[in-house]
Design a protein around this motif. Structure first.
Motif, PDB file in Angstrom:
ATOM      1  N   LYS A 294       0.833  -1.210   0.000  1.00  0.00           N
ATOM      2  CA  LYS A 294       0.000   0.000   0.000  1.00  0.00           C
ATOM      3  C   LYS A 294       0.863   1.253   0.000  1.00  0.00           C
ATOM      4  CE  LYS A 294      -4.196  -1.739   2.275  1.00  0.00           C
ATOM      5  NZ  LYS A 294      -5.035  -1.663   3.513  1.00  0.00           N
ATOM      6  N   VAL A 295       1.921   1.227   0.791  1.00  0.00           N
ATOM      7  CA  VAL A 295       2.831   2.377   0.851  1.00  0.00           C
ATOM      8  C   VAL A 295       3.514   2.582  -0.500  1.00  0.00           C
ATOM      9  CG1 VAL A 295       4.945   3.265   1.905  1.00  0.00           C
ATOM     10  CG2 VAL A 295       3.209   2.177   3.341  1.00  0.00           C
ATOM     11  N   ILE A 296       3.999   1.499  -1.096  1.00  0.00           N
ATOM     12  CA  ILE A 296       4.646   1.597  -2.406  1.00  0.00           C
ATOM     13  C   ILE A 296       3.655   2.104  -3.453  1.00  0.00           C
ATOM     14  CG2 ILE A 296       5.708   0.263  -4.279  1.00  0.00           C
ATOM     15  CD1 ILE A 296       6.852  -1.606  -2.129  1.00  0.00           C
ATOM     16  N   ASP A 297       2.455   1.567  -3.399  1.00  0.00           N
ATOM     17  CA  ASP A 297       1.400   1.959  -4.336  1.00  0.00           C
ATOM     18  C   ASP A 297       1.148   3.467  -4.278  1.00  0.00           C
ATOM     19  OD1 ASP A 297      -0.937   0.797  -6.070  1.00  0.00           O
ATOM     20  OD2 ASP A 297      -1.892   2.208  -4.702  1.00  0.00           O
ATOM     21  N   GLY A 298       0.995   3.998  -3.076  1.00  0.00           N
ATOM     22  CA  GLY A 298       0.725   5.428  -2.916  1.00  0.00           C
ATOM     23  C   GLY A 298       1.910   6.285  -3.326  1.00  0.00           C
ATOM     24  N   TRP A 299       3.119   5.824  -2.988  1.00  0.00           N
ATOM     25  CA  TRP A 299       4.325   6.585  -3.323  1.00  0.00           C
ATOM     26  C   TRP A 299       4.476   6.718  -4.833  1.00  0.00           C
ATOM     27  CZ3 TRP A 299       9.036   6.007  -5.831  1.00  0.00           C
ATOM     28  CH2 TRP A 299      10.039   6.920  -5.485  1.00  0.00           C
ATOM     29  N   LEU A 300       4.256   5.622  -5.530  1.00  0.00           N
ATOM     30  CA  LEU A 300       4.368   5.644  -6.987  1.00  0.00           C
ATOM     31  C   LEU A 300       3.310   6.551  -7.617  1.00  0.00           C
ATOM     32  CD1 LEU A 300       5.063   1.868  -7.779  1.00  0.00           C
ATOM     33  CD2 LEU A 300       6.594   3.781  -8.276  1.00  0.00           C
ATOM     34  N   GLU A 301       2.094   6.408  -7.173  1.00  0.00           N
ATOM     35  CA  GLU A 301       1.001   7.154  -7.797  1.00  0.00           C
ATOM     36  C   GLU A 301       1.194   8.662  -7.661  1.00  0.00           C
ATOM     37  OE1 GLU A 301      -1.686   7.320 -10.402  1.00  0.00           O
ATOM     38  OE2 GLU A 301      -1.094   5.356  -9.639  1.00  0.00           O
ATOM     39  N   GLU A 302       1.826   9.083  -6.599  1.00  0.00           N
ATOM     40  CA  GLU A 302       2.073  10.512  -6.404  1.00  0.00           C
ATOM     41  C   GLU A 302       3.184  11.045  -7.301  1.00  0.00           C
ATOM     42  OE1 GLU A 302       2.874  11.216  -2.314  1.00  0.00           O
ATOM     43  OE2 GLU A 302       0.869  10.655  -1.636  1.00  0.00           O
ATOM     44  N   ARG A 303       4.009  10.170  -7.863  1.00  0.00           N
ATOM     45  CA  ARG A 303       5.204  10.627  -8.592  1.00  0.00           C
ATOM     46  C   ARG A 303       5.248  10.248 -10.054  1.00  0.00           C
ATOM     47  NH1 ARG A 303       5.716   9.877  -3.508  1.00  0.00           N
ATOM     48  NH2 ARG A 303       7.034  11.259  -2.224  1.00  0.00           N
ATOM     49  N   LEU A 304       4.453   9.285 -10.458  1.00  0.00           N
ATOM     50  CA  LEU A 304       4.480   8.846 -11.841  1.00  0.00           C
ATOM     51  C   LEU A 304       3.796   9.844 -12.773  1.00  0.00           C
ATOM     52  CD1 LEU A 304       3.623   5.055 -11.423  1.00  0.00           C
ATOM     53  CD2 LEU A 304       5.806   6.003 -12.186  1.00  0.00           C
ATOM     54  N   PRO A 305       4.238   9.900 -14.028  1.00  0.00           N
ATOM     55  CA  PRO A 305       3.547  10.742 -14.999  1.00  0.00           C
ATOM     56  C   PRO A 305       2.138  10.195 -15.259  1.00  0.00           C
ATOM     57  CG  PRO A 305       5.168   9.356 -16.078  1.00  0.00           C
ATOM     58  CD  PRO A 305       5.387   9.193 -14.615  1.00  0.00           C
ATOM     59  N   PRO A 306       1.224  11.034 -15.704  1.00  0.00           N
ATOM     60  CA  PRO A 306      -0.156  10.567 -15.931  1.00  0.00           C
ATOM     61  C   PRO A 306      -0.242   9.474 -17.000  1.00  0.00           C
ATOM     62  CG  PRO A 306       0.150  12.848 -16.667  1.00  0.00           C
ATOM     63  CD  PRO A 306       1.410  12.423 -16.036  1.00  0.00           C
ATOM     64  N   ILE A 307      -1.269   8.648 -16.890  1.00  0.00           N
ATOM     65  CA  ILE A 307      -1.491   7.582 -17.856  1.00  0.00           C
ATOM     66  C   ILE A 307      -1.927   8.198 -19.177  1.00  0.00           C
ATOM     67  CG2 ILE A 307      -2.884   5.554 -18.415  1.00  0.00           C
ATOM     68  CD1 ILE A 307      -3.094   4.967 -15.455  1.00  0.00           C
ATOM     69  N   GLU A 308      -1.314   7.729 -20.276  1.00  0.00           N
ATOM     70  CA  GLU A 308      -1.692   8.227 -21.598  1.00  0.00           C
ATOM     71  C   GLU A 308      -3.075   7.726 -21.971  1.00  0.00           C
ATOM     72  OE1 GLU A 308       1.184   7.368 -24.554  1.00  0.00           O
ATOM     73  OE2 GLU A 308       2.883   8.184 -23.425  1.00  0.00           O
ATOM     74  N   GLN A 309      -3.880   8.628 -22.484  1.00  0.00           N
ATOM     75  CA  GLN A 309      -5.246   8.270 -22.881  1.00  0.00           C
ATOM     76  C   GLN A 309      -5.263   7.743 -24.328  1.00  0.00           C
ATOM     77  OE1 GLN A 309      -7.683   8.276 -20.703  1.00  0.00           O
ATOM     78  NE2 GLN A 309      -6.299   9.073 -19.121  1.00  0.00           N
TER      79      GLN A 309
END
Length: 309
Positions: A294-309
């Motif tokens: 859960k911690v890794i999941d949240g850390w990544l989501e805050e820093r990754l570029p947005p998903i391409e549509q």
């Protein structure tokens, strides 16, 4: 399989008869050839959607890149392209079991693999996920390629040996024996130090790709030298990082993570310590591993570029 590994097959045409320690032909497997001519086995996990970034898994001493299936599943959910290789002398790669003439070989090979992936995916950021000795390797990689690494996730990074462990005593003895008996065995790692989950311990013991032999003087000495030099390297690293560690770790001393957190120049850094947890948090008791993910999941989501549509 990515185009990178295919390129390596072309380079390897003259050595099509080369086989893994398990008797499989490298020509049938993803691999690359390092600067010493060793064939290193690779793994690639491509997400079903356009990748947001690359993540390299840097495994620890004595294990191999195939022991991260749960971690890979988590990373793929974030549309990340995951890649890894077995270090020389590990898993399905060539080389004498857990032996290396210089610790820098691990770093050099890791950088080579990163450069291969950069050429194939120049538009994607690169993250590192590492455990234990893999964390030590990753710190040296970050020191050399600060601009290439967008972030690092560490589980029980090897920054400080646990002085109360038998492993520490063996490492100290190695310094005395290195010039006289480099091949002498110092003893064996206790598999029960990796996790409190009995099933995970049994799985570790039964995995034929893990190294189950002794720790030798030369290997121990090279790791010690790398740890000693780390003091000067840590203040040079400014890469965003997440550090996770169990306070009952009998292999990588949790105090090393506190030292690392205090000395790195990173402004974006997080340290989370888990009470009573052992070495491999990603393969610990289910309640611990669930919280870690859960911690890794949240850390990544805050820093990754947005998903391409």
């Amino acid at each position: 399989m990515c185009a990178t590994s295919c390129c390596c097959f072309k380079k390897a045409q003259k050595g099509e008869d080369r086989m893994t320690p398990q008797g499989l032909f490298y020509k049938d497997l993803p691999h690359f050839i390092n600067a010493d001519g060793n064939y290193l086995f690779c793994r690639y996990w491509e997400p079903p959607t356009p990748p947001r970034a690359l993540v390299m898994i840097v495994h620890s001493a004595g294990e191999h890149s195939g022991r991260y299936s749960e971690v890979v599943s988590l990373l793929l959910k974030h549309s990340l392209y995951v890649f890894a290789h077995d270090h020389v002398g590990h898993g399905q790669s060539e080389g004498e079991g857990m032996m290396v003439s210089h610790f820098g070989i691990y770093v050099r090979d890791t950088l080579q693999h990163i450069d291969m992936m950069k050429r194939s995916h120049p538009h994607l950021r690169i993250y590192l996920f590492s455990t234990s000795m893999g964390g030590l390797i990753s710190l040296y990689v970050a020191n050399e390629r600060q601009n290439d690494i967008a972030g690092m996730i560490f589980i029980a990074p090897l920054v400080l040996m646990n002085p109360e462990s038998a492993t520490f005593t063996k490492m100290f003895c190695a310094r005395l024996l290195k010039n006289f008996l480099p091949q002498v065995a110092l003893g064996y790692m206790d598999p029960r130090s990796v996790s409190r989950d009995e099933e995970k311990v049994i799985d570790y013991i039964r995995d034929p790709l893990n190294y189950h032999g002794p720790v030798r003087v030369r290997f121990a000495t090279e790791v010690l030298h790398a740890l000693i030099k780390l003091e000067k390297i840590l203040p040079t690293i400014s890469t965003p990082m997440l550090i996770l560690h169990g306070d009952a770790d009998k292999l990588s001393d949790v105090r090393g993570s506190y030292i690392m957190y205090g000395k790195v120049a990173s402004l974006d850094k997080t340290l989370k310590v888990y009470e009573h947890a052992a070495h491999q948090l990603h393969r610990e008791l289910p309640s611990v591993t669930e919280e870690v993910f859960k911690v890794i999941d949240g850390w990544l989501e805050e820093r990754l570029p947005p998903i391409e549509q």
